[in-house]
Design a protein around this motif. Structure first.
Motif: not given
Length: 228
Positions: A159-173
């Motif tokens: 479903e591409g949930q991992d890519l959807s999560d990138l906006n939530d986690i981008d500041k940590f990586f």
């Protein structure tokens, strides 16, 4: 928390799959340590922009109080469905950091926008090749929970949930890690309550699961069995 096993599995077919078995030892002490970890907001200081720190502080403070209350209700050596997945998530996250020296990212509930019930993955990290690890945690009081965890991760991938999560986690990586993920180079961790079942039996069940191959085709896969 004690790491009982950390080994590669199914090496004849794959070289990227690791099995880790975690023993919380004294569960009441473990629960208190998790509550203490939830209240530690020192990770927020890594961000240099005030608005980022303020945003994370507000979200984390609200979520930490919510999670601590859920866990505190189980402090007398009892884990329930209400708190079980948080406990599995935190112990798995710590195992990745302590055993493998992977990136230390706080529990997802602490920084995602909602206080509870967030869709998507439960915890995150990055391996030594800067590949983001998307982690899912499952708890079941009656049986090993790896099956439902594998089904959900496989579905999230499709479903591409991992890519959807990138906006939530981008500041940590790092940008490199985010680019890797966006281009399909990703890793996954499935953490689950393992009860008293032997590791040999669990591993056989994992390898024979119908979702196993689809998940295994990624850069790295970790299965973390937590003895609760």
């Amino acid at each position: 928390m004690k790491i009982l096993e950390c080994k590669r599995i199914d090496t004849q077919n794959y070289d990227n799959i690791t099995y880790i078995r975690i023993e919380p030892e004294d569960i009441s002490v473990t629960l208190r340590e998790i509550i203490s970890s939830l209240s530690d907001m020192s990770w927020i200081s890594r961000f240099d922009k005030p608005y980022v720190r303020d945003c994370f502080l507000k979200r984390a403070d609200e979520s930490a109080k919510y999670l601590a209350d859920k866990i505190h209700k189980n402090i007398d050596d009892v884990i329930t469905k209400d708190s079980g997945e948080y406990v599995v998530s935190e112990l798995a996250r710590k195992a990745l950091v302590r055993q493998l020296q992977y990136l230390d990212v706080p529990l997802a509930e602490l920084f995602k926008e909602q206080v509870s019930g967030n869709p998507g993955f439960d915890f995150y990290s990055a391996n030594n090749d800067n590949i983001i690890i998307f982690g899912e945690a499952k708890y079941n009081s009656r049986k090993n929970a790896y099956g439902v965890g594998m089904e959900q991760v496989d579905r999230f991938i499709r479903e591409g949930q991992d890519l959807s999560d990138l906006n939530d986690i981008d500041k940590f990586f790092e940008d490199e890690s985010l680019d890797y993920a966006n281009n399909g180079d990703k890793a996954y961790a499935i953490a689950f309550a393992s009860k008293g079942t032997s590791s040999e039996t669990i591993i056989k069940g994992i390898v024979s699961n119908s979702h196993y191959t689809n998940i295994a085709e990624n850069k790295e896969v970790l299965y973390l069995a937590v003895n609760i």
